[in-house]
Scaffold this motif. Sequence first.
Motif, short mmCIF file in Angstrom:
data_model
loop_
_atom_site.label_atom_id
_atom_site.label_comp_id
_atom_site.label_asym_id
_atom_site.label_seq_id
_atom_site.Cartn_x
_atom_site.Cartn_y
_atom_site.Cartn_z
N TRP A 121 0.84 -1.20 0.00
CA TRP A 121 0.00 0.00 0.00
C TRP A 121 0.88 1.26 0.00
N SER A 122 0.47 2.26 -0.74
CA SER A 122 1.31 3.43 -0.97
C SER A 122 1.26 4.46 0.16
N ARG A 123 0.46 4.24 1.20
CA ARG A 123 0.31 5.25 2.23
C ARG A 123 0.84 4.81 3.60
N ILE A 124 1.70 3.84 3.61
CA ILE A 124 2.20 3.29 4.86
C ILE A 124 3.03 4.30 5.64
N LYS A 132 -6.47 -4.34 -1.87
CA LYS A 132 -6.07 -5.46 -2.71
C LYS A 132 -4.88 -5.07 -3.58
N GLU A 133 -3.81 -5.84 -3.48
CA GLU A 133 -2.55 -5.61 -4.18
C GLU A 133 -1.93 -4.26 -3.83
N GLY A 134 -2.41 -3.62 -2.77
CA GLY A 134 -1.85 -2.35 -2.34
C GLY A 134 -2.22 -1.17 -3.23
N PHE A 155 -7.88 6.07 -6.82
CA PHE A 155 -7.94 5.96 -8.28
C PHE A 155 -8.81 4.79 -8.71
N SER A 156 -9.33 4.89 -9.93
CA SER A 156 -10.26 3.88 -10.42
C SER A 156 -9.60 2.53 -10.68
N PHE A 157 -8.26 2.50 -10.79
CA PHE A 157 -7.60 1.21 -11.02
C PHE A 157 -7.47 0.37 -9.75
N GLN A 158 -7.89 0.91 -8.62
CA GLN A 158 -7.85 0.11 -7.38
C GLN A 158 -8.79 -1.08 -7.49
N LYS A 159 -8.57 -2.09 -6.66
CA LYS A 159 -9.33 -3.33 -6.79
C LYS A 159 -10.15 -3.67 -5.55
N GLY A 160 -10.35 -2.69 -4.68
CA GLY A 160 -11.21 -2.92 -3.52
C GLY A 160 -10.43 -3.19 -2.26
N ILE A 179 -13.70 12.55 12.36
CA ILE A 179 -13.33 11.28 11.74
C ILE A 179 -13.45 11.42 10.23
N MET A 180 -12.48 10.84 9.53
CA MET A 180 -12.54 10.80 8.07
C MET A 180 -12.59 9.34 7.61
N PRO A 181 -13.64 8.95 6.90
CA PRO A 181 -13.66 7.61 6.29
C PRO A 181 -12.75 7.58 5.06
N TYR A 182 -12.35 6.38 4.65
CA TYR A 182 -11.49 6.29 3.46
C TYR A 182 -12.32 6.09 2.21
N TYR A 183 -11.63 6.04 1.07
CA TYR A 183 -12.27 5.90 -0.21
C TYR A 183 -12.74 4.47 -0.50
N GLY A 184 -12.10 3.50 0.11
CA GLY A 184 -12.26 2.12 -0.31
C GLY A 184 -13.64 1.55 -0.09
N VAL A 185 -13.93 0.49 -0.83
CA VAL A 185 -15.15 -0.28 -0.66
C VAL A 185 -14.84 -1.45 0.26
#
Length: 644
Positions: free
Chosen positions: A232-235, A280-282, A287-292, A318-324
């Motif tokens: 993941w790119s935000r570690i 998934k896969e970090g 971005f739309s290329f993320q996989k959930g 509190i801030m929720p994240y983008y992910g599903v």
Amino acid sequence: MNKSIIVFLALLLFSSCNEPKQKETNTSNFELVTQKSKVLLEKDDLTFRDLNGNGQLDIYEDVNQPIEARVNDLLSQMTLEEKAGMMFINGAPVSADGKPDGNEGLEGPASRMASVVENMNDLKMTHFNIWSIPADPNVFAKWYNNSQLFAEKTRLGIPITIASDPRHHFSNTIFSLSAKGFAQFCEMPGFAALGDENLVEEFANIVREEYLAVGIREALHPQIDLATEPRWSRISGNFSEDAELTARLVKPYIRGLQGEKLSNGVACMTKHFPGGGPQKEGLDPHFSFQKGQIYPGDNFDYHLIPFEAAFEVNTAAIMPYYGVPTDQTDENVAMAYNKTIITTLLREKYKYDGVVCTDWGLITDRPMGPDVVWKARAWGVEDLSAADRALKIIEAGCDQFGGENRPELIIQLVNEGKLTEERIDVSIKRLLKQKFELGLFDNPFVDETKVDEIVGSEASRALGEKTQKISMTLLKNDNSTLPLEQKKFKVYIENIDSLTVANYAEVVAAPEAADFAIIRLNTPWYPAETNVPFAKGFHHGDLDFKSDEKRRILDLLNKVPTIVDIYLDRPAVIPEITNAATALIANFGASDKSVCEVLFGNTAPQGKLPFELPVSMKAVENQKTDVPYDSENPLFKFGFGLTY
């Protein structure tokens, strides 16, 4: 001195007497209000800020009234347009001349942003986050005061709240903003490597003091996601992959930033609920290329542990994240759209009644160039209109839209009967309560004469450099090579400043002429295939060096005994480099000078790995995204670290 001023000062004195751990600041100084405010009024032996200009002391203007009464009074006077504007927070430029409507020195995206004046006038917005600022913090303080003076001129005089992402780290990533003028500490994994709660609180206190000095009253941090997916790119913004360690450290972080009372503190917007680590896969859901966001280890609740700690110390937002949260709720939609996440889990289970603000850009698609559109992060609801996206977010339980300035959508929804003003009022009450708790209605100004004394003070800078050094983690030290004796060896160097190293050893031009080589490396990353320029700067992809670069590094390591320093913004996969290196040390954000101070023995490394280092990319691919330290036969386990 009239009675109201005496009461005002008495309240402030009482507040300061009950904050023994907090450094005294000028944010609650009545004298400063009199110097800056243009709406002070004295009437019937009362002195107050007549924010709505009616010549009377309204309940919301009265410092002696309970906050709930002040909120309700102001809410009753607000129009639908003013309420809608308060529900949005977006970026604003800071002009080098300190003018709130100025454009001096603005470049790039900042030059195309509407000023705070335009946003206050046209959109009734009162929340802004700041990215790029002038190198001189004094200019920022001047701009901030001038912006608050303009806010006094609006119909109700509602003060603005300025927010910022982290600015106090020595960083090589895009998620830590410019640290110009501010003290520079190691990144958050460095604090986890040390595990020192008192040090974290001391750091947070310094951030609080420096933010207060220039007018930043809301922190878009801490980030307490867990680094269970090493790609993941935000570690680098997280503490650790360990939930208990992260939970233990987030408490002093929030205590230090928020202070004993928010009137002398900075509101923390803790993120990213309910934990953004298991991508998934970090691939990041910016971005739309993320996989959930996936949970193959059935470990959803583990990621909630740090947030439970944040609730215990009353995080302001509190801030929720983008992910599903894939297959974890009744619909596969992004967190801020997800009623099960925001209402059922956050509001009902955890009884959280603070501000919930979405992450940035969930509503509006944005052109990024002639043929490039950056899609809004409306994952799972892409087919909804912008207005219906906003409605779903509100119905999920959120209060504020990050990175957007579309209040007309809220007005449209109310006018169409899809959204009630009573529901809006619920969110506005939370947002107003935070502003009152911060003391912004009573004194929003900063003392510009104190900026140089507070921001980047010698003591703060020294502590920041100390954290860069002691958080370094020694992973290998053959024959006790480290620390090197100063002024004894000839060294060949790569990716480190020669003038800095020359203070400790003789620098030579070729490895063959050296006793040792010293090289600095970064954890590898490989840009995603995308036409979105911003995405190309995210540290996605594999964690190992590929053939040509790895061969070049190994050739050097085989020529001369080599000390390798590697920056771990993500866990690196470096078994061959580890085997060939004479010594290996990791940093979590450190200057060349800080690295030399450790390598040449002026400071000993104290860090322990806040996440494991896998032995291979196959091991990374086989581990479970939501489970900590579970790769097979890691090269270095979580918590490993030598010293000398």
